[in-house]
Enzyme design. Structure first.
Site, PDB file in Angstrom:
ATOM      1  N   ARG A   4      60.501  76.491  44.069  1.00 46.84           N
ATOM      2  CA  ARG A   4      60.978  75.505  45.311  1.00 46.84           C
ATOM      3  C   ARG A   4      60.846  74.214  45.029  1.00 46.84           C
ATOM      4  O   ARG A   4      61.844  73.323  45.132  1.00 46.84           O
ATOM      5  CB  ARG A   4      60.600  76.473  46.974  1.00 46.84           C
ATOM      6  CG  ARG A   4      61.076  76.327  47.636  1.00 46.84           C
ATOM      7  CD  ARG A   4      61.078  74.227  48.285  1.00 46.84           C
ATOM      8  NE  ARG A   4      60.177  73.832  49.007  1.00 46.84           N
ATOM      9  CZ  ARG A   4      59.252  72.929  48.497  1.00 46.84           C
ATOM     10  NH1 ARG A   4      60.285  72.090  48.782  1.00 46.84           N
ATOM     11  NH2 ARG A   4      58.047  72.516  49.095  1.00 46.84           N
ATOM     12  N   ASP A   5      59.643  73.550  45.600  1.00 45.36           N
ATOM     13  CA  ASP A   5      59.628  71.781  45.170  1.00 45.36           C
ATOM     14  C   ASP A   5      60.056  72.088  43.692  1.00 45.36           C
ATOM     15  O   ASP A   5      60.506  70.913  43.791  1.00 45.36           O
ATOM     16  CB  ASP A   5      58.489  71.603  45.357  1.00 45.36           C
ATOM     17  CG  ASP A   5      58.564  69.980  46.322  1.00 45.36           C
ATOM     18  OD1 ASP A   5      59.478  69.863  45.936  1.00 45.36           O
ATOM     19  OD2 ASP A   5      57.078  69.703  46.351  1.00 45.36           O
ATOM     20  N   HIS A  17      49.246  68.997  49.672  1.00 48.61           N
ATOM     21  CA  HIS A  17      49.887  69.115  48.767  1.00 48.61           C
ATOM     22  C   HIS A  17      50.466  68.106  47.991  1.00 48.61           C
ATOM     23  O   HIS A  17      50.999  66.861  48.742  1.00 48.61           O
ATOM     24  CB  HIS A  17      51.271  69.264  49.456  1.00 48.61           C
ATOM     25  CG  HIS A  17      52.294  69.235  49.021  1.00 48.61           C
ATOM     26  ND1 HIS A  17      53.019  71.018  49.191  1.00 48.61           N
ATOM     27  CD2 HIS A  17      53.406  69.092  48.666  1.00 48.61           C
ATOM     28  CE1 HIS A  17      54.266  70.669  47.656  1.00 48.61           C
ATOM     29  NE2 HIS A  17      55.142  69.317  47.781  1.00 48.61           N
ATOM     30  N   HIS A  49      51.600  65.174  45.189  1.00 50.32           N
ATOM     31  CA  HIS A  49      52.342  64.822  43.832  1.00 50.32           C
ATOM     32  C   HIS A  49      51.492  63.838  43.082  1.00 50.32           C
ATOM     33  O   HIS A  49      51.141  63.307  43.918  1.00 50.32           O
ATOM     34  CB  HIS A  49      53.172  64.022  44.714  1.00 50.32           C
ATOM     35  CG  HIS A  49      54.502  65.159  45.294  1.00 50.32           C
ATOM     36  ND1 HIS A  49      55.837  65.818  44.840  1.00 50.32           N
ATOM     37  CD2 HIS A  49      55.429  66.084  45.978  1.00 50.32           C
ATOM     38  CE1 HIS A  49      56.200  66.901  45.408  1.00 50.32           C
ATOM     39  NE2 HIS A  49      55.628  67.012  46.078  1.00 50.32           N
ATOM     40  N   CYS A 101      60.745  65.344  45.802  1.00 53.85           N
ATOM     41  CA  CYS A 101      62.353  66.007  47.071  1.00 53.85           C
ATOM     42  C   CYS A 101      62.867  64.834  46.495  1.00 53.85           C
ATOM     43  O   CYS A 101      62.877  64.002  46.563  1.00 53.85           O
ATOM     44  CB  CYS A 101      61.143  66.075  48.140  1.00 53.85           C
ATOM     45  SG  CYS A 101      62.302  65.726  49.477  1.00 53.85           S
ATOM     46  N   ASN A 142      55.143  66.674  41.274  1.00 57.48           N
ATOM     47  CA  ASN A 142      53.846  67.879  41.895  1.00 57.48           C
ATOM     48  C   ASN A 142      52.307  67.559  41.104  1.00 57.48           C
ATOM     49  O   ASN A 142      52.718  67.900  39.655  1.00 57.48           O
ATOM     50  CB  ASN A 142      53.827  69.349  42.175  1.00 57.48           C
ATOM     51  CG  ASN A 142      55.167  69.328  43.542  1.00 57.48           C
ATOM     52  OD1 ASN A 142      54.048  69.021  44.976  1.00 57.48           O
ATOM     53  ND2 ASN A 142      56.085  69.314  43.200  1.00 57.48           N
TER      54      ASN A 142
END
Ligand SMILES: CC(C)(COP(=O)([O-])OP(=O)([O-])OC[C@H]1O[C@@H](n2cnc3c(N)ncnc32)[C@H](O)[C@@H]1OP(=O)([O-])[O-])[C@@H](O)C(=O)NCCC(=O)NCCSC(=O)C[C@@](C)(O)CC(=O)[O-]
Length: 333
Positions: free
Chosen positions: A47-48, A239, A241, A272, A281
């Protein structure tokens, strides 16, 4: 033992926040992790990792990526997002991804849901794990979900009301916890407010997003010191990055505060689309390598993960984004 780790963590916490107090930390914090200590990795690559890719990745490749990651032992793989395809075209095949996936028992496949429309679409293809995503920055909230923080929370509340009734697993994200591309520094009071609201709505866990990777172990420690006075550490994930190369250090700072869940993305993919300057990430390979070294049990097969990292990097026509991936793949070659 846990108490000893916490005591050690407190020493470390002070050290990061006030450099002058860098007295002996000793070997306590790293050598006392019990062999069976579980650490949960939430893999967000599909996803990300993919949402920022300009070229649309074939649905079959997305499904293959998720299944390969599960094959490495990952039990939480964020599969896609049910956002508007006008906003994030790469996630426009969300329903097909979920339909084509062979879902395994004991594995969670959370998906991002921004509103009731997204929830309905997700439920129609049998989703049981969702994630809602708010922000600690007003400007970022407007760019990302086209409304203020308060409006987004009201929108998410409709989703969680339904989700709780249906017994879904609901995760919450708070973006920009350590800095915003539009507002700069974000006070921890903003993070605490949004985190608390999301927990009250029924989220089982809140993932703190350093969306543009500007945090350091110092700012991560200070935030957690503030947050953990009111929120149980078991409810918190991080989370990070890796834009400034701080992600692994920031996760370590969180571990020292007692956090036992972190998000990461295979090969360090990610970013994002609505956070200017956001890059990849923390790479899952780098995280697993560090956790193995600390003595945590992640259940992830690093060799298999390296193969997936090489595979997806080749698919996307880019270099493997993890230090560990590059080092070990080079050694193998
Ligand atoms: C929230 C909205 C939908 C508001 O977007 P909007 O344009 O204000 O929404 P709207 O309600 O006015 O609807 C506009 C159109 O979109 C459709 N629509 C509306 N909702 C949906 C839906 N769910 N699925 C499919 N279609 C949808 C809706 O039906 C309508 O279609 P039209 O009538 O024009 O044909 C939009 O801003 C959006 O989708 N934003 C998502 C952005 C995004 O995905 N960002 C990346 C994820 S967050 C992230 O990466 C950070 C994180 C989580 O990783 C943590 C970190 O690093 O910090």
């Amino acid at each position: 033992m846990e108490a000893a780790i916490r005591r050690g963590a407190q020493v470390i916490g002070r050290r990061y926040t006030t450099a002058a107090a860098s007295t002996s930390i000793g070997s306590l914090r790293y050598s006392t992790v019990p062999a069976s200590s579980r650490f949960t990795i939430v893999e967000v690559g599909p996803r990300d990792g993919l949402q920022n890719e300009k070229t649309i990745v074939a649905t079959g490749d997305k499904v293959a990526l998720i299944e390969k990651l599960v094959g490495c032992g990952l039990k939480n793989v964020e599969a896609t997002s049910f956002v508007s395809p006008k906003w994030v075209p790469q996630m426009g095949d969300n329903s097909q991804v979920m339909q084509q996936l062979s879902r395994k028992n004991g594995v969670h496949y959370p998906v991002l849901v921004p509103n009731i429309e997204g929830l309905k679409n997700a439920l129609a293809v049998g989703v049981t794990d969702i994630a809602i995503f708010a922000a600690a920055s007003e400007q970022f909230s407007k760019k990302n979900v086209n409304c203020t923080i308060e409006e987004s929370l009201k929108r998410f509340e409709k989703v969680t009301n339904e989700g709780v009734k249906l017994g879904l697993n609901i995760r919450g994200y708070v973006s920009c916890v350590l800095g915003c591309p539009y507002e700069g520094k974000i006070p921890s009071s903003n993070v605490i407010k949004v985190t608390t609201r999301l927990l009250e709505m029924g989220c089982s866990e809140i993932s703190l997003g350093d969306t543009i990777g500007v945090g350091t172990p110092g700012s991560m420690s200070r935030l957690l010191d503030d947050l953990l006075t009111t929120v149980p550490v078991e409810k918190i994930a991080v989370h990070c990055h890796d834009t400034y190369g701080q992600a692994l250090a920031n996760v370590l700072a969180a571990i020292e505060k007692g956090v036992r869940t972190a998000d990461s993305s295979v090969a360090g993919l990610g970013g994002c689309p609505y956070a200017r300057g956001a890059s990849g990430n923390l790479a899952t390979e780098d995280l697993v390598y560090m956790l193995n070294g600390l003595g945590f049990n992640t259940g992830v097969d690093l060799d298999k993960l390296l193969e997936v990292s090489a595979w997806v990097s080749q698919l996307l026509n880019r270099e493997v984004g993890s230090k560990v991936g590059r080092a070990l793949l080079c050694k193998k070659a």
